[in-house]
Design a protein around this motif. Structure first.
Motif, short mmCIF file in Angstrom:
data_model
loop_
_atom_site.label_atom_id
_atom_site.label_comp_id
_atom_site.label_asym_id
_atom_site.label_seq_id
_atom_site.Cartn_x
_atom_site.Cartn_y
_atom_site.Cartn_z
N ASN A 1 14.51 -3.14 -40.54
CA ASN A 1 13.95 -2.26 -39.51
C ASN A 1 15.01 -1.40 -38.84
OD1 ASN A 1 15.31 -4.21 -38.03
ND2 ASN A 1 13.68 -4.52 -36.53
N SER B 1 18.49 0.33 -43.63
CA SER B 1 17.09 0.66 -43.33
C SER B 1 16.65 2.03 -43.86
CB SER B 1 16.86 0.59 -41.82
OG SER B 1 15.53 0.94 -41.50
N LEU C 1 5.75 -2.48 -36.81
CA LEU C 1 6.36 -3.65 -37.44
C LEU C 1 5.68 -4.01 -38.76
CD1 LEU C 1 6.83 -5.95 -34.31
CD2 LEU C 1 8.47 -4.35 -35.35
N TYR D 1 8.58 -4.86 -41.24
CA TYR D 1 9.88 -4.35 -40.83
C TYR D 1 10.56 -5.39 -39.94
CZ TYR D 1 8.55 0.11 -42.82
OH TYR D 1 8.17 1.10 -43.70
#
Length: 279
Positions: free
Chosen positions: A8, A13, A34, A47
């Motif tokens: 995340n 990422s 999320l 995430y």
């Protein structure tokens, strides 16, 4: 749905999310999201903190994850590495005050600061060196100057940050890490499709498609310059003395190959980017 863990935040990422997007999957638009469901592709993305991904995958809570090899090994999770993803490369080394250490055995009985305590402990144990490992979450390179440790084990790129703290690299490489695809069960349903798609993105990043026209009698010589994966595609042109050739070429070698082909006698040499592939 195949449940996939994605970093995340952090250095892995952005590239991981972009790779999945190029592979045809839905990705989050809001950084606060999320969970992102992608029913069209029968997957669901979670995430998570990069350091937690191996734990979630290893426990079976999630099926697959993208994380760093360093984080996987440090987690001591039962998850296994499935594929290398060719980004997020890093090297782990020991460093200490200039002139103090030369060999790994010099660390015996001393304090070593690191953010990867399990990884460092296992490495030192494999070399029969006992130390006191000091776990830090960040700013490891400051540990010696602040008196928390005698040496450090950390990610090294150019070494300039360590030099600013009066430290120098010594001893063997602890680990060469990069982003990897991990899973608890390599035969989980849907994993092979994900792997093929990601591999297609990686091929698209590494290769270009090259087209050129060539006198027919030079095809064998040109094929030695551009062999492709299996063999070039050769098509006749209206002029019976010429053919059109199409082939994949490593992106990093594009201009060198064009120069060689032109010198051989090829003309109308064109290069196109590849957006997706299945090899």
């Amino acid at each position: 749905m195949l449940r996939i863990a994605v970093p995340n935040k952090g250095s892995l990422s952005e590239t991981a999310v972009e790779m999945l997007r190029e592979a045809g999957y839905a990705t989050r638009r809001d950084p606060k999201e999320l969970i992102v469901a992608d029913p069209r592709n029968n997957v669901e993305f979670f995430y998570l903190r990069p350091r937690d991904i191996a734990t979630y995958v290893g426990s079976g809570a999630l099926d697959v994850g993208v994380t760093g090899r360093d984080l996987l090994l440090d987690s001591q999770s039962p998850a296994v590495e499935i594929d290398e993803l060719d980004f997020g490369a890093s090297t782990f080394r020991f460093a200490g005050p200039t002139g103090r250490f030369t060999e790994l055995s010099d660390l015996a009985g001393l304090r070593v600061a690191t953010s990867y305590d399990a990884l460092v402990r296992d490495f030192l144990a494999s070399h029969n060196v006992e130390v006191e490992v000091v776990r830090l979450d960040g700013a490891v390179e400051s540990a010696v100057r602040l008196g928390v440790a005698d040496a450090v084990a950390d990610v090294v790129e150019t070494g300039s940050t360590l030099k600013k703290q009066g430290l120098e690299i010594f001893g063997p490489v602890i680990l060469k890490s990069q982003a990897v695809l991990i899973a608890a069960q390599p035969d989980v349903a849907g994993l092979q499709t994900l792997r093929r798609r990601i591999q297609g993105v990686m091929v698209a990043h590494q290769y270009v498609l090259m087209d050129y026209d060539l006198p027919a009698e030079l095809v064998e010589q040109a094929s030695a310059i551009t062999p492709g994966f299996e063999s070039p595609t050769v098509s006749p042109l209206r002029d019976s003395g010429w053919v059109a050739v199409r082939v994949m070429v490593p992106r990093a070698e594009t201009n060198q190959v064009m120069d060689e082909l032109y010198g051989l006698g090829a003309r109308a040499i064109l290069v196109s980017s590849i957006h997706a592939a299945r090899i």
